[in-house]
Design a protein around this motif. Structure first.
Motif, short mmCIF file in Angstrom:
data_model
loop_
_atom_site.label_atom_id
_atom_site.label_comp_id
_atom_site.label_asym_id
_atom_site.label_seq_id
_atom_site.Cartn_x
_atom_site.Cartn_y
_atom_site.Cartn_z
N PHE A 264 52.18 35.78 51.45
CA PHE A 264 50.60 35.12 51.59
C PHE A 264 51.22 34.20 53.20
O PHE A 264 52.39 33.37 53.17
CB PHE A 264 51.93 34.61 50.77
N ALA A 265 49.69 33.47 53.24
CA ALA A 265 49.93 33.16 53.92
C ALA A 265 48.37 31.79 54.15
O ALA A 265 47.83 32.75 53.12
CB ALA A 265 49.82 33.57 55.74
N VAL A 266 48.84 30.79 54.19
CA VAL A 266 47.80 29.87 54.11
C VAL A 266 46.66 28.94 55.45
O VAL A 266 47.89 28.26 55.96
CB VAL A 266 47.62 28.84 53.02
N HIS A 267 46.13 29.35 56.07
CA HIS A 267 45.38 28.70 56.68
C HIS A 267 45.07 27.20 56.47
O HIS A 267 43.67 27.59 55.60
CB HIS A 267 44.49 29.60 57.80
N ASN A 456 37.12 37.72 55.54
CA ASN A 456 36.86 38.60 54.92
C ASN A 456 36.25 38.96 53.83
O ASN A 456 35.93 40.26 53.74
CB ASN A 456 38.57 38.69 53.91
N SER A 457 35.37 38.29 53.23
CA SER A 457 34.29 38.45 52.10
C SER A 457 32.87 38.89 53.13
O SER A 457 31.70 39.52 52.77
CB SER A 457 33.86 36.97 51.22
N ARG A 473 40.69 36.81 57.01
CA ARG A 473 41.03 36.58 56.02
C ARG A 473 40.13 35.41 54.44
O ARG A 473 38.85 35.66 54.82
CB ARG A 473 40.79 34.83 56.81
N TYR A 474 41.30 35.59 53.73
CA TYR A 474 40.20 35.13 52.14
C TYR A 474 39.93 34.00 52.25
O TYR A 474 40.97 32.80 52.62
CB TYR A 474 41.42 35.90 51.57
N LYS A 549 46.82 39.90 54.50
CA LYS A 549 46.08 38.86 54.72
C LYS A 549 46.12 37.56 54.45
O LYS A 549 46.68 37.13 53.78
CB LYS A 549 44.05 39.76 54.26
N PRO A 550 45.65 36.46 55.79
CA PRO A 550 45.48 35.35 55.30
C PRO A 550 44.79 34.21 54.05
O PRO A 550 43.47 35.12 54.19
CB PRO A 550 46.24 34.39 56.66
N HIS A 551 44.33 33.45 53.38
CA HIS A 551 43.99 32.97 52.59
C HIS A 551 43.54 31.62 53.52
O HIS A 551 44.15 31.00 54.63
CB HIS A 551 44.29 32.26 51.32
N PHE A 552 42.01 31.22 52.86
CA PHE A 552 42.10 29.74 54.43
C PHE A 552 41.13 28.81 53.28
O PHE A 552 40.22 28.85 52.43
CB PHE A 552 41.93 29.98 55.46
N ILE A 553 42.32 27.22 53.61
CA ILE A 553 41.29 26.40 52.81
C ILE A 553 40.85 25.13 53.86
O ILE A 553 41.20 25.72 55.02
CB ILE A 553 42.45 25.63 51.97
#
Length: 710
Positions: A264-267, A456-457, A473-474, A549-553
């Motif tokens: 789990f990674a969050v950008h 990623n989308s 990135r998600y 894969k990282p997620h981003f907010i």
């Protein structure tokens, strides 16, 4: 019945002779057989075997799949399963996965061949989803058990399960219930047959009784070992994702190629800049290129020093590090437009070492084609000859370099190889810009960029952009233009409801959209009751799927109502409630995620092309692969390579990547990892009757959409 049993025994004995395998006693002092590190998956097209195959594929574990529905499939016989290599007996598969305990017709020669093979080489069998019956070591469900839905049921790993293949779990195994109108899980709950050598690993309460029935258990009989699974699942369901590692651990004895972690990674994008706010009356975001109302005034959302303090405290509470993608011009402009100070930047810089930092370009400029915003949606501007006007190489390079210099001057702990462009611009974006900006790759080379974030989308696969490799990135469905929960819900309603309900109608135009709403959410409660559980479930699903894969907010989501935290808390707190301390979340920075994805792609290609061979002889594992390809492997604690401890500790075993080398990889297993032959409790013959067809509910055959609210 006695005649049938004797026939089965003779058939098995004949097949052992056909395999050329001496009895266990006769070969006790002979050379150990070679066991190839490959799994045989026999599929009937159902979701359970597909889920196990997907788990093996994601981990990088070689397997061969036989589809029973195909007329041109190979026949499973003695020659298919075993042979001799360099004078040594070879078992071609280390484990067998069947759709149920016996998917073949009565008195099948193929089932008899598998039985003989498993007994001869101590090869375990997984019954991916089978009916509870005496042939599988369990009572029929009608004898005090249960057949039916287990949606929302809280199962538990038993003490034997935690001491064995499921030791990475704390105990609870909650079954999903995403829709009140769709059956998603079906199970046969039962207790072992009297006298059977059956060990339940995962159990659930039997309705109407005080007993617990087995959902996953080990059945030892007739010199064989079976993992008996009596609930159906698909590859996406949380209950399978929780148990998948243990199923592979059991079937391989913890000795297999490939590896798996929970990542789990969050950008957090746009740090130091400001994000424009959604306007609920205009249904657009003033300041955005697609919000063209001349009277629309941007209303920026920007973090405060108190938000920085909260982020630092949150990280320490969870033992987790956020990756901050920053725009230096955001601070410079704030100082110039105000009194010359920027308390937010000052606070961030005081806490700089608490975070990881990523270059997000200086002004967050769009780096693809020059945008023509006179139309909605925008289009690429063109020259007189119709060719596309591109943002120049110098402009792209300046955006990268100025931000890097700002960060270095401010003392940020940067990795200059990492870059996130504004809106992932420069990369192709459909429909307006079907190709990359041709000036992007040279500008990346000018600045030493080797890892470039992508969406990623839009692009789920890694690809090369000259010197750089993308890191998909998600995007989390927590909007960049929302700092308050009510704003998030209002925009969510606009996007995902029908035109008749005042929405955009995107779901009418694209029925495949998974987050469509039957009716607008309440702006006061919709975020906590619908969006948070949904986003938490989606993100946790990625974590449990061995997906780095990282997620981003965006920084706006850490400001004002701080709407990101309930989702992030749900993921990390939910994870902590499910997993033991020996299986922590792996929190990598961007470049390390890129390397992981790159290694996986090379390894998968080598396995797919038949360039990898691996086998085990007694306590020694030998792997051969192509030069330049790192090898992922999972082994028991105590495994060594050239006298040194192999891999890293995770989930009760050792796993990791070995550096690429031209020489074979040789690993020495600990004595405890060399199994003793299986022994049966009653010496009975293998069943010859095929297993009854087990029920597969709609929500498993066709997985319930993650957008369904339950």
């Amino acid at each position: 019945m006695k005649r049938t049993i004797r026939t089965a025994l003779l058939t098995a004995g004949a097949l052992i002779a056909a395999l050329g395998i001496p009895s266990t006693a006769a070969r006790a002092d002979a050379a150990a057989p070679r066991i190839d590190l490959r799994v045989l998956v026999v599929s009937d097209g159902g979701p359970a075997t597909e889920a196990i195959a997907a788990e093996l594929d994601t981990a990088g574990t070689p397997y061969t799949e036989i589809d029973l529905t195909r007329s041109d499939r190979p026949v499973i016989d003695a020659d298919y399963l075993a042979d001799t290599v360099d004078g040594r007996e070879r078992a071609k598969f280390q484990a067998v996965v069947l759709p149920n305990d016996n998917p073949f017709p009565a008195n099948s020669a193929e089932m008899a061949a598998l039985v003989a093979y498993e007994r001869a080489y101590d090869v375990p069998q997984v019954d991916a989803y089978t009916y509870a019956r005496p042939e599988a070591g369990l009572q029929y469900p009608v004898h005090g058990g249960y057949s039916g839905s287990v949606d929302g049921v809280q199962a538990e790993v038993t003490d034997a399960g935690r001491a064995g293949p499921f030791g990475y779990l704390d105990g609870p195994v909650p079954f999903e219930d995403n829709s009140p109108t769709v059956g998603e899980s079906y199970a046969y709950l039962s207790t072992p047959v009297a006298g059977a050598d059956f060990t339940p690993y995962v159990q659930a309460p039997i309705p109407g009784t005080t007993k617990r029935g087995s959902l996953v258990g080990e059945y030892r009989h007739d010199g064989r070992r079976e993992l008996v699974v009596t609930f159906v699942y698909n590859r996406h369901q949380q209950q399978f994702r929780l148990l998948a590692r243990g199923i592979v651990q059991w079937m391989t004895g913890g000795v297999h190629l490939g590896s798996s972690r929970n990542y789990f990674a969050v950008h957090v994008d746009d740090v130091l800049a400001a994000d424009d706010r959604w306007n609920s009356e205009l249904n657009c975001t003033p300041g955005d290129v697609d919000c063209t109302d001349p009277d629309a005034v941007p209303d920026p959302i920007r973090m405060t020093p108190a938000d920085v303090d909260r982020a630092v405290a949150w990280q320490r509470e969870h033992g987790f590090t956020l990756d901050l993608a920053y725009n230096g011009a955001g601070s410079v402009d704030h100082r110039e437009d105000g009194d010359g100070t920027d308390p937010l930047a000052d606070r961030f810089l005081a806490e700089r070492d608490e975070f990881r930092w990523i270059n997000h370009t200086y002004t967050h400029a769009f780096l693809g084609c020059e945008q023509d915003t006179t139309v909605v949606p925008w289009r690429c501007a063109t020259h007189a000859d119709g060719s596309t006007k591109w943002v120049s190489r110098n402009d792209i390079s300046d955006e990268i370099a100025l931000n890097r210099v700002w960060g270095q001057t401010s003392g940020l702990p940067l990795d200059n190889g990492e870059l996130v462009t504004g809106e992932h611009s420069g990369l192709r974006v459909l429909p307006q810009q079907p190709t990359d900006n041709p000036h992007l790759a040279p500008a990346l080379a000018d600045n030493g960029v080797t890892w470039l974030a992508s969406d990623n989308s839009r692009e789920p696969d890694q690809r090369r952009v000259a010197p750089a490799t993308t890191v998909p990135r998600y995007p989390m469905n927590i909007f960049y233009n929302a700092g308050r929960a009510a704003e998030q819900v209002d925009e969510y309603n606009w996007i995902y409801t029908s035109r008749a309900q005042g929405g955009s109608g995107i779901c009418e135009d694209n029925p495949a959209t998974t987050t469509c709403l039957p009716a607008p959410l309440d702006t006061a409660t919709g975020y906590a009751e619908h969006i948070v559980p949904l986003e938490r479930r989606i993100a946790l699903g990625h974590v449990l799927a061995n997906d780095p894969k990282p997620h981003f907010i965006h920084q706006s989501n850490l400001a004002e109502d701080r709407i990101a935290y309930p989702v992030l808390d749900g993921v990390l707190d939910g994870y902590a409630a499910l997993f033991a301390e020996n299986t922590p979340v792996v929190n990598l920075r961007m470049k390390d995620i890129g390397v992981e994805l790159q290694r996986r792609a090379a390894w998968r290609a080598a396995v797919r092309d038949g360039q990898v061979t691996a086998h085990r002889i007694g306590g020694t594992v030998t792997v051969e692969g192509p030069d330049g390809v790192a090898v992922p492997a999972t082994m028991p604690e105590g495994t060594t390579r050239s006298g040194s401890v192999f891999g890293g500790a995770y989930a009760g075993g050792r796993s990791g990547w070995t550096p690429p080398t031209s020489a074979p990889l040789v690993l020495a297993l600990p004595p405890s990892a060399v199994p003793a032959p299986a022994t049966g409790a009653d010496g009975s013959a293998p069943a010859t009757a095929p297993a009854p067809k087990a029920r597969v509910p709609e929500g498993v055959a066709e997985p319930v959409s993650p957008g369904t609210n339950g």
